[in-house]
Structures are given as structure tokens and as C-alpha cells.
Write a protein that holds these residues in place. Structure first.
Motif, PDB file in Angstrom:
ATOM      1  N   PRO A   1      40.620 -25.706  34.762  1.00  0.00           N
ATOM      2  CA  PRO A   1      41.327 -24.432  34.765  1.00  0.00           C
ATOM      3  C   PRO A   1      40.616 -23.251  34.112  1.00  0.00           C
ATOM      4  N   ASN A   2      39.616 -23.215  33.477  1.00  0.00           N
ATOM      5  CA  ASN A   2      38.635 -22.290  33.097  1.00  0.00           C
ATOM      6  C   ASN A   2      37.991 -21.759  34.135  1.00  0.00           C
ATOM      7  N   GLU A   3      38.100 -22.197  35.297  1.00  0.00           N
ATOM      8  CA  GLU A   3      37.506 -21.415  36.398  1.00  0.00           C
ATOM      9  C   GLU A   3      38.435 -20.215  36.974  1.00  0.00           C
ATOM     10  N   MET A   4      39.856 -20.628  36.731  1.00  0.00           N
ATOM     11  CA  MET A   4      41.087 -19.506  37.060  1.00  0.00           C
ATOM     12  C   MET A   4      40.878 -18.471  36.063  1.00  0.00           C
ATOM     13  N   ALA A   5      40.470 -18.810  34.723  1.00  0.00           N
ATOM     14  CA  ALA A   5      40.470 -17.891  33.589  1.00  0.00           C
ATOM     15  C   ALA A   5      39.425 -17.008  33.843  1.00  0.00           C
TER      16      ALA A   5
ATOM     17  N   SER B   1      48.919 -23.024  20.055  1.00  0.00           N
ATOM     18  CA  SER B   1      48.649 -21.889  20.883  1.00  0.00           C
ATOM     19  C   SER B   1      47.798 -20.684  19.779  1.00  0.00           C
ATOM     20  N   VAL B   2      46.722 -20.264  20.167  1.00  0.00           N
ATOM     21  CA  VAL B   2      45.719 -19.475  19.517  1.00  0.00           C
ATOM     22  C   VAL B   2      46.261 -17.804  19.621  1.00  0.00           C
ATOM     23  N   PHE B   3      47.332 -17.647  20.631  1.00  0.00           N
ATOM     24  CA  PHE B   3      47.971 -16.478  20.786  1.00  0.00           C
ATOM     25  C   PHE B   3      49.492 -16.795  20.856  1.00  0.00           C
ATOM     26  N   PRO B   4      50.215 -15.487  20.306  1.00  0.00           N
ATOM     27  CA  PRO B   4      51.683 -15.716  20.014  1.00  0.00           C
ATOM     28  C   PRO B   4      52.534 -15.911  21.325  1.00  0.00           C
ATOM     29  N   LEU B   5      53.299 -16.968  21.057  1.00  0.00           N
ATOM     30  CA  LEU B   5      54.179 -17.014  22.166  1.00  0.00           C
ATOM     31  C   LEU B   5      55.695 -16.660  22.042  1.00  0.00           C
ATOM     32  N   VAL B   6      56.370 -15.912  23.042  1.00  0.00           N
ATOM     33  CA  VAL B   6      57.526 -15.538  23.068  1.00  0.00           C
ATOM     34  C   VAL B   6      58.470 -16.280  24.034  1.00  0.00           C
TER      35      VAL B   6
ATOM     36  N   GLY C   1      54.781 -18.519  31.428  1.00  0.00           N
ATOM     37  CA  GLY C   1      54.181 -19.758  31.643  1.00  0.00           C
ATOM     38  C   GLY C   1      52.632 -20.119  30.703  1.00  0.00           C
ATOM     39  N   GLY C   2      52.615 -19.508  29.654  1.00  0.00           N
ATOM     40  CA  GLY C   2      51.405 -19.486  28.944  1.00  0.00           C
ATOM     41  C   GLY C   2      51.113 -20.496  27.728  1.00  0.00           C
ATOM     42  N   SER C   3      52.001 -21.672  27.825  1.00  0.00           N
ATOM     43  CA  SER C   3      51.956 -22.639  26.749  1.00  0.00           C
ATOM     44  C   SER C   3      51.246 -24.031  27.221  1.00  0.00           C
ATOM     45  N   SER C   4      50.757 -24.026  28.531  1.00  0.00           N
ATOM     46  CA  SER C   4      50.009 -25.074  28.985  1.00  0.00           C
ATOM     47  C   SER C   4      49.353 -24.635  30.159  1.00  0.00           C
ATOM     48  N   GLY C   5      48.436 -25.673  30.753  1.00  0.00           N
ATOM     49  CA  GLY C   5      47.744 -25.612  32.097  1.00  0.00           C
ATOM     50  C   GLY C   5      47.021 -24.065  32.215  1.00  0.00           C
ATOM     51  N   ILE C   6      46.976 -23.865  33.636  1.00  0.00           N
ATOM     52  CA  ILE C   6      46.346 -22.375  33.724  1.00  0.00           C
ATOM     53  C   ILE C   6      46.537 -21.324  32.862  1.00  0.00           C
ATOM     54  N   GLY C   7      48.096 -21.195  32.799  1.00  0.00           N
ATOM     55  CA  GLY C   7      48.434 -20.108  31.850  1.00  0.00           C
ATOM     56  C   GLY C   7      47.691 -20.044  30.459  1.00  0.00           C
ATOM     57  N   LYS C   8      47.644 -21.266  29.862  1.00  0.00           N
ATOM     58  CA  LYS C   8      47.029 -21.259  28.608  1.00  0.00           C
ATOM     59  C   LYS C   8      45.474 -21.031  28.657  1.00  0.00           C
ATOM     60  N   SER C   9      44.867 -21.583  29.778  1.00  0.00           N
ATOM     61  CA  SER C   9      43.387 -21.228  29.699  1.00  0.00           C
ATOM     62  C   SER C   9      43.153 -20.013  29.858  1.00  0.00           C
TER      63      SER C   9
ATOM     64  N   GLU D   1      43.899 -18.158  26.398  1.00  0.00           N
ATOM     65  CA  GLU D   1      42.778 -18.401  25.296  1.00  0.00           C
ATOM     66  C   GLU D   1      41.418 -17.541  25.855  1.00  0.00           C
ATOM     67  N   PHE D   2      41.005 -17.683  27.217  1.00  0.00           N
ATOM     68  CA  PHE D   2      39.858 -16.905  27.481  1.00  0.00           C
ATOM     69  C   PHE D   2      40.027 -15.514  27.380  1.00  0.00           C
ATOM     70  N   LEU D   3      41.203 -14.733  27.688  1.00  0.00           N
ATOM     71  CA  LEU D   3      41.307 -13.165  27.364  1.00  0.00           C
ATOM     72  C   LEU D   3      41.432 -13.032  25.871  1.00  0.00           C
ATOM     73  N   TYR D   4      42.063 -13.914  25.285  1.00  0.00           N
ATOM     74  CA  TYR D   4      42.136 -13.645  23.755  1.00  0.00           C
ATOM     75  C   TYR D   4      40.752 -13.760  23.140  1.00  0.00           C
ATOM     76  N   HIS D   5      39.935 -14.631  23.330  1.00  0.00           N
ATOM     77  CA  HIS D   5      38.544 -14.514  22.806  1.00  0.00           C
ATOM     78  C   HIS D   5      37.633 -13.400  23.298  1.00  0.00           C
ATOM     79  N   LYS D   6      38.071 -12.686  24.487  1.00  0.00           N
ATOM     80  CA  LYS D   6      37.513 -11.511  25.041  1.00  0.00           C
ATOM     81  C   LYS D   6      37.700 -10.267  24.288  1.00  0.00           C
ATOM     82  N   GLY D   7      39.015 -10.534  23.308  1.00  0.00           N
ATOM     83  CA  GLY D   7      39.476  -9.382  22.785  1.00  0.00           C
ATOM     84  C   GLY D   7      40.610  -8.667  22.958  1.00  0.00           C
ATOM     85  N   TYR D   8      41.419  -9.191  24.184  1.00  0.00           N
ATOM     86  CA  TYR D   8      42.375  -8.721  24.478  1.00  0.00           C
ATOM     87  C   TYR D   8      43.919  -9.028  23.700  1.00  0.00           C
TER      88      TYR D   8
END
Length: 267
Positions: A215-219, A42-47, A9-17, A20-27
Motif C-alpha cells: 500500500p505504500n506505493e499508493m501513498a 493511529s499516528v494521526f487523529p481519527l474522527v 477510511g483512514g484506519s486501515s489499508g490504503i487509507g492508513k498508509s 501515515e506517509f503524509l503525516y511524516h511529510k509534515g501534513y
């Protein structure tokens, strides 16, 4: 080497936030969507993955492992809301909710555990809800499906601990996401015994989501958990009163707590 993260569920909401947070941290982040081709920002790939379809889960997990050679962190975030008087919710919709919120995460965990066991390491984070800690009026099915996931996580932690695999629950409160638009609402039936109290409660629930936390608080919370040496069994993320409601549930007599909830929902 950067850690590989899978977020359902990474395309919107909490999952997307979170993604994006982890992607910018280098994950190295992979999100999932039932229709990834429709997501253009999406800044990261979606499957492609549907948590209600075991084959799609296995295909997505196999694809990520084949590409990266490992899978370090799995965040079971995909979920759907459901509201209504239990008497008026179609049984099929109750089953659909459990397929997404409970059986789906189980199938994802079954799919990733062999890889994590081979690695002798891994972290699974199950996103539940503060609603999982109490039976909420007109959210009975949602509370039940998320509560079941909380309990199964407690048990699974002990089963896989010797393999170096860690599992934890994170229960968010109300966040400003699109969950309200995606949830199943049992229709307000004119003349129903539940028409007025359900209608009032539904309006209150939607207002809580609209005015919910960022949602960034969750991230940020997820990032801290990932970097914790020994993650706790349960985490709660939300405003003070939402988290404090769980404390009250533990210490107050059942009927006093029930009365408190009924006053809150004006029932």
C-alpha cells in the motif's frame, strides 16, 4: 502553513498508509473511521464518520474546519468490496455497496466544496479501482460503483474548475490490504449454476489481494499527485499487466477483450 488533509477510511489499508506517509511529510492529517475509539495505533487523529450518514459527514467536516480553519485536500478512500453472481446478490447488498462506494463520496464532496470554494483552492482525490474500467465477472457491482465514481469525477472537475478546485481519480490495482475480509461475499450455494465458476473466481480474487502490491506505493503516488501543478483526470497505480489491461480494453474489439477476460478467469 502545513496543508490539511482529510482521508475517509483512514484506519486501515490504503487509507492508513496514505495518512501515515503524509503525516511524516509534515501534513496535518485527519482520518475517519466509523468507530475511531476502537483504533489504538493511529499516528494521526481519527474522527467519527460514516459515509452512508450525511449528518456524520457534515459533523466531521465542520469539526476539522473549526479546528484548522481550512481544508486543502480530501481523499475519498472509504470503500467496500462485493462479489457474487449478479443473479444471486441480494438487491439490498447492491444498494449498500453503492451507498458506500458512490453516494458516500458524493456526499463528502458536497460537504467540502463550499469551504474549498471560499478558499478558492482545494484538491479532491477519489480512490476508484482498475476494476472500474471494465465489467469483471462476479465483481459486477464493484466495477459498476467504482466506474460510476470515475465518471462523476470527470463531470465535477469541469463544474468546479473555475473556483480553483481540482479533482482527480486514482485507480489502484490489487494491494495487500484487508479489503477481502471486509467485502460482502454472496454465499456459494450448493447446487447453484454458479457454484463452480464463482468459487474458482473467488479463490483467485483472494489470492490476488494476498499477493498484492505494498500500500505504500499508493501513498507515494498520492504524494506526487498532491504536489503536481495540474493533476491529470485519471491515474492508475498497480502492476504493469493490471494497468495494461485498460489499454487493451481501448484497442481490442469488445468480443476479443471479453474472451481474454474469460480465459483469465477460466470461465
Amino acid at each position: 502553513m502545513s496543508k490539511v488533509v482529510l482521508i475517509t477510511g483512514g484506519s486501515s489499508g490504503i487509507g492508513k498508509s496514505i495518512g501515515e506517509f503524509l503525516y511524516h511529510k509534515g501534513y496535518i492529517v485527519y482520518g475517519t473511521s466509523r468507530n475511531p475509539e476502537l483504533v489504538l495505533n493511529s499516528v494521526f487523529p481519527l474522527v467519527a464518520l460514516d459515509v452512508r450518514n450525511v449528518e456524520s459527514i457534515q459533523e466531521a467536516v465542520s469539526k476539522i474546519i473549526a479546528t484548522t480553519g481550512k481544508l486543502d485536500i480530501v481523499i475519498n478512500n472509504a470503500g467496500v468490496g462485493i462479489t457474487g453472481a449478479l443473479e444471486e446478490i441480494p438487491t439490498e447488498e447492491i444498494k449498500n455497496n453503492f451507498e458506500t462506494n458512490f453516494f458516500g463520496p458524493i456526499e463528502v464532496m458536497k460537504a467540502v466544496l463550499p469551504q474549498m470554494r471560499n478558499q478558492k483552492s482545494g484538491l479532491i482525490i477519489n480512490i476508484t479501482s482498475i476494476a472500474a474500467y471494465m465489467g469483471l465477472p462476479y465483481r459486477s457491482v464493484y466495477s459498476a460503483s467504482k466506474g460510476a465514481l470515475e465518471l462523476i469525477t470527470e463531470a465535477l472537475r469541469m463544474e468546479v474548475k473555475s473556483f480553483g478546485i481540482k479533482i482527480t481519480n486514482v485507480a489502484p490495482g490489487d494491494f495487500a490490504t484487508n479489503i477481502a475480509s471486509g467485502r460482502f461475499h454472496a454465499p456459494l450455494v450448493k447446487g447453484s449454476a454458479y457454484e463452480i465458476p464463482y468459487g474458482n473466481t473467488l479463490k483467485m480474487m483472494d489470492e490476488h489481494v494476498v499477493s498484492g502490491s505494498n500500500p505504500n506505493e499508493m501513498a507515494t503516488a498520492i504524494y506526487k499527485i498532491i504536489n503536481a501543478k495540474e493533476p491529470k483526470i485519471h491515474y492508475k497505480v498497480g502492476i504493469f499487466m493490471q494497468k495494461f489491461s485498460i489499454v487493451l480494453k481501448r484497442v481490442l474489439p469488445d468480443k476479443v477483450y471479453e474472451k481474454m477476460l474469460m480465459n483469465h478467469y477460466k470461465l
